[in-house]
Design an enzyme around this catalytic site. Sequence first.
Site, short mmCIF file in Angstrom:
data_model
loop_
_atom_site.label_atom_id
_atom_site.label_comp_id
_atom_site.label_asym_id
_atom_site.label_seq_id
_atom_site.Cartn_x
_atom_site.Cartn_y
_atom_site.Cartn_z
N ASP A 1 -0.60 8.07 0.53
CA ASP A 1 0.31 8.04 1.67
C ASP A 1 1.75 8.02 1.17
O ASP A 1 2.60 8.82 1.57
CB ASP A 1 0.00 6.78 2.48
CG ASP A 1 0.75 6.75 3.80
OD1 ASP A 1 1.04 7.83 4.34
OD2 ASP A 1 1.05 5.65 4.28
N ASP B 1 2.76 3.53 -10.18
CA ASP B 1 4.22 3.33 -10.24
C ASP B 1 4.87 4.29 -11.23
O ASP B 1 5.93 4.87 -10.98
CB ASP B 1 4.59 1.87 -10.53
CG ASP B 1 3.76 1.25 -11.63
OD1 ASP B 1 2.73 1.84 -12.00
OD2 ASP B 1 4.14 0.18 -12.14
N LYS C 1 -3.85 2.36 -9.49
CA LYS C 1 -3.14 1.15 -9.93
C LYS C 1 -4.18 0.25 -10.61
O LYS C 1 -4.29 -0.95 -10.32
CB LYS C 1 -2.50 0.49 -8.69
CG LYS C 1 -1.56 -0.61 -8.97
CD LYS C 1 -0.26 -0.19 -9.61
CE LYS C 1 0.53 -1.41 -10.03
NZ LYS C 1 1.58 -1.16 -11.00
N TYR D 1 -6.03 0.66 3.55
CA TYR D 1 -5.61 1.48 4.68
C TYR D 1 -6.68 1.55 5.78
O TYR D 1 -6.40 1.97 6.89
CB TYR D 1 -5.34 2.90 4.16
CG TYR D 1 -4.21 3.59 4.84
CD1 TYR D 1 -2.93 3.54 4.31
CD2 TYR D 1 -4.41 4.31 6.00
CE1 TYR D 1 -1.88 4.19 4.93
CE2 TYR D 1 -3.37 4.96 6.63
CZ TYR D 1 -2.12 4.89 6.09
OH TYR D 1 -1.08 5.54 6.70
#
Length: 382
Positions: free
Chosen positions: A273, A249, A201, A134
């Site tokens: 985000d 996830d 992740k 980001y």
Amino acid sequence: MRKTVYYIQGDGIGPEVWNAARPVLEKALEQAYKGKHELEWIELLAGEKAYAETGDYLPQSTLDSLDKASLAIKGPLATPVSGGFRSLNVTLRQTLDLYACIRPVRYFQGIESPLKRPDLVDMVVFRENTEDVYAGIEWAANTSEARRLISFLRDELKVSVSESAAIGLKPVTEKGCKRLVRKAVQYAVDQGRPSVTLVHKGNIMKFTEGAFRTWGYELARDEFSGLTITEDEAGSGKKGLVINDRIADAMFQEVLMRPEQYSVIATTNLNGDYLSDALAAQVGGLGLAPGVNMSDSLAFFEPTHGTAPTIAGKDMANPGSLILSGAMLLEHAGWGKAAGLIYEAVEKVIKSKKVTVDLATQIKGSTRVGCREFGELVGMSL
Ligand code: NAI
């Protein structure tokens, strides 16, 4: 006690939501503490108003004041088409090192939600604000910069990347992760929250996302020993603030299916985000989502929406997000009783079904009111 709050009205709907929100904050403080505590408001210029008055979208005097401030609040700022920087918001975050973006997500009775039990959602997302993919360090496909990087990867590091690839970098530092997790754990301790979940992740991006997890656990163990426990220890009956982790996830499923099991979430920039918008949707959308960006010295509150140019100046905007951001400010200033009054008043007005157009389309049998009237109704319900 008197505390100084710097404010920026913002562009588009900014001035109207600000005019609706400020009296609510003042009245709540007065109701809660009968004149014992006061806010001193000092306006700072940024955005279109600043440009009109000074020829600069973000005057140095504004940055200088914010640099010394501890409390500030702003409306949304439009991204100028010209001006030499990507976005005023990004510039403010980077210049002031506002590294933690904090968004509480809770349900207000009366709002339509896609969940069966939205009332079980009560989470606070701590999102790292300065690192990760980001950060915008990237080069377009087929540029000389991308090609040079691809050659370096091939020749020096023996990594094969397609010649025609666009390339982005994902910097993640121990300092960046730890200061974010420190804020989240400290918040959970201060507020008596039951858990902090590190969302990452790391199964795929082992050295960036995986490191966030490792550094997060390390921080909790080293700086909050005696207060925090692992999930295994909690399972065997030990009491304390649970630090656990979830893969990003899986976390999206968890917050939908078992929201009551999650309280404080600490995560990297991009995960945060996505997750904070998804969570806001679970309780009825961004219209009532407040937020704050924090450095070690400054807490800079802001609504999560933008300038809504198509409805600006039409008295149609929902001032709820700014009102709730103001309530967070009062809570942060140590005036939780005033904040509590605001949460109750907002809920009361929503239950009465007198709401701005964005909510009116979601709530059956509701009556549409303007931005100013919604603010007045909240004020009257305090
Ligand atoms: P936006 O949030 O302004 O609008 C998205 C949609 O939500 C529009 O349909 C708008 O009418 C509606 N909406 C937003 N706030 C509302 C409110 N309080 N009440 C009722 N309806 C509302 O996002 P968009 O269109 O992507 O951005 C417009 C401008 O705002 C851009 O210049 C963008 O850079 C800026 N922006 C600034 C932010 C900030 O200052 N933190 C955050 C997001 C966008």
